[in-house]
Motif scaffolding. Structure first.
Motif, PDB file in Angstrom:
ATOM      1  N   ASN A 116      15.777  -3.540 -29.925  1.00  0.00           N
ATOM      2  CA  ASN A 116      16.427  -3.651 -28.618  1.00  0.00           C
ATOM      3  C   ASN A 116      15.634  -4.548 -27.665  1.00  0.00           C
ATOM      4  OD1 ASN A 116      18.605  -2.094 -29.330  1.00  0.00           O
ATOM      5  ND2 ASN A 116      17.676  -0.197 -28.620  1.00  0.00           N
ATOM      6  N   LEU A 117      14.305  -4.511 -27.745  1.00  0.00           N
ATOM      7  CA  LEU A 117      13.484  -5.399 -26.922  1.00  0.00           C
ATOM      8  C   LEU A 117      13.702  -6.859 -27.295  1.00  0.00           C
ATOM      9  CD1 LEU A 117      10.084  -3.529 -26.540  1.00  0.00           C
ATOM     10  CD2 LEU A 117      11.671  -4.173 -24.752  1.00  0.00           C
ATOM     11  N   ARG A 118      13.869  -7.120 -28.589  1.00  0.00           N
ATOM     12  CA  ARG A 118      14.142  -8.497 -29.018  1.00  0.00           C
ATOM     13  C   ARG A 118      15.479  -8.975 -28.480  1.00  0.00           C
ATOM     14  NH1 ARG A 118      12.172  -7.623 -35.175  1.00  0.00           N
ATOM     15  NH2 ARG A 118       9.960  -7.858 -34.790  1.00  0.00           N
ATOM     16  N   LEU A 119      16.470  -8.108 -28.501  1.00  0.00           N
ATOM     17  CA  LEU A 119      17.776  -8.477 -27.956  1.00  0.00           C
ATOM     18  C   LEU A 119      17.683  -8.737 -26.457  1.00  0.00           C
ATOM     19  CD1 LEU A 119      20.830  -8.829 -28.287  1.00  0.00           C
ATOM     20  CD2 LEU A 119      21.057  -6.366 -27.932  1.00  0.00           C
ATOM     21  N   LEU A 120      16.974  -7.881 -25.743  1.00  0.00           N
ATOM     22  CA  LEU A 120      16.819  -8.050 -24.304  1.00  0.00           C
ATOM     23  C   LEU A 120      16.098  -9.353 -23.973  1.00  0.00           C
ATOM     24  CD1 LEU A 120      17.072  -6.831 -21.438  1.00  0.00           C
ATOM     25  CD2 LEU A 120      14.828  -5.805 -21.826  1.00  0.00           C
ATOM     26  N   ARG A 121      14.992  -9.608 -24.646  1.00  0.00           N
ATOM     27  CA  ARG A 121      14.241 -10.837 -24.399  1.00  0.00           C
ATOM     28  C   ARG A 121      15.061 -12.067 -24.760  1.00  0.00           C
ATOM     29  NH1 ARG A 121       8.769  -8.574 -27.089  1.00  0.00           N
ATOM     30  NH2 ARG A 121       8.090  -7.291 -25.338  1.00  0.00           N
ATOM     31  N   GLY A 122      15.799 -11.981 -25.852  1.00  0.00           N
ATOM     32  CA  GLY A 122      16.642 -13.102 -26.253  1.00  0.00           C
ATOM     33  C   GLY A 122      17.700 -13.416 -25.219  1.00  0.00           C
TER      34      GLY A 122
ATOM     35  N   SER B 236      15.718 -18.130 -30.534  1.00  0.00           N
ATOM     36  CA  SER B 236      14.898 -17.645 -31.649  1.00  0.00           C
ATOM     37  C   SER B 236      14.807 -16.116 -31.637  1.00  0.00           C
ATOM     38  CB  SER B 236      13.504 -18.267 -31.610  1.00  0.00           C
ATOM     39  OG  SER B 236      12.791 -17.823 -30.483  1.00  0.00           O
ATOM     40  N   TYR B 237      14.682 -15.517 -30.449  1.00  0.00           N
ATOM     41  CA  TYR B 237      14.696 -14.050 -30.370  1.00  0.00           C
ATOM     42  C   TYR B 237      16.037 -13.495 -30.866  1.00  0.00           C
ATOM     43  CZ  TYR B 237      10.386 -12.829 -27.862  1.00  0.00           C
ATOM     44  OH  TYR B 237       9.087 -12.590 -27.521  1.00  0.00           O
ATOM     45  N   LEU B 238      17.123 -14.141 -30.501  1.00  0.00           N
ATOM     46  CA  LEU B 238      18.441 -13.659 -30.927  1.00  0.00           C
ATOM     47  C   LEU B 238      18.635 -13.802 -32.432  1.00  0.00           C
ATOM     48  CD1 LEU B 238      20.673 -14.951 -28.007  1.00  0.00           C
ATOM     49  CD2 LEU B 238      19.974 -12.595 -28.469  1.00  0.00           C
ATOM     50  N   VAL B 239      18.121 -14.887 -33.013  1.00  0.00           N
ATOM     51  CA  VAL B 239      18.219 -15.060 -34.461  1.00  0.00           C
ATOM     52  C   VAL B 239      17.436 -13.963 -35.173  1.00  0.00           C
ATOM     53  CG1 VAL B 239      17.484 -16.545 -36.372  1.00  0.00           C
ATOM     54  CG2 VAL B 239      18.707 -17.526 -34.431  1.00  0.00           C
ATOM     55  N   VAL B 240      16.223 -13.703 -34.696  1.00  0.00           N
ATOM     56  CA  VAL B 240      15.414 -12.637 -35.301  1.00  0.00           C
ATOM     57  C   VAL B 240      16.103 -11.289 -35.135  1.00  0.00           C
ATOM     58  CG1 VAL B 240      13.221 -11.387 -35.125  1.00  0.00           C
ATOM     59  CG2 VAL B 240      13.253 -13.872 -35.064  1.00  0.00           C
TER      60      VAL B 240
END
Length: 98
Positions: free
Chosen positions: A33-39, A84-88
């Motif tokens: 969820n943090l990756r999605l938020l940052r993305g 890149s965050y969204l891809v990950v």
């Protein structure tokens, strides 16, 4: 505190004490969820900066060439980081099972 407990040797299990004093680890879902938020944050900021740079470029008379390139450069970099965050996020989302 941990060193004093080990030195006093009063029957305290140092390994369990060290584990208890560590920060709680984030779950895989929280990291995802943090990756999605940052993305999303980086992508929206990058998109906004790119739009500001393009609008400034179209208006031409108000801004000089130096002022146009700054939002475009930072916007492009921010957009790249966000994507890149969204891809990950989308790749690792499939690996995490509920």
């Amino acid at each position: 505190m941990l060193i004093k407990a080990i030195e006093s040797n009063c029957g305290i299990n140092a390994d369990k004490l060290a584990e208890a004093l560590q920060k709680p680890k984030k779950s895989a879902r929280e990291i995802l969820n943090l990756r999605l938020l940052r993305g999303c944050i980086f992508s929206f900021i990058g998109l906004a900066l790119c739009i500001v740079g393009i609008v400034s470029l179209c208006m031409g008379a108000v801004f000089s060439a130096e002022h146009v390139t700054v939002p475009l450069v930072f916007g492009g970099a921010s957009l790249a980081i966000g994507l890149s965050y969204l891809v990950v996020y989308f790749v690792t989302r499939k690996q995490i099972k509920d």
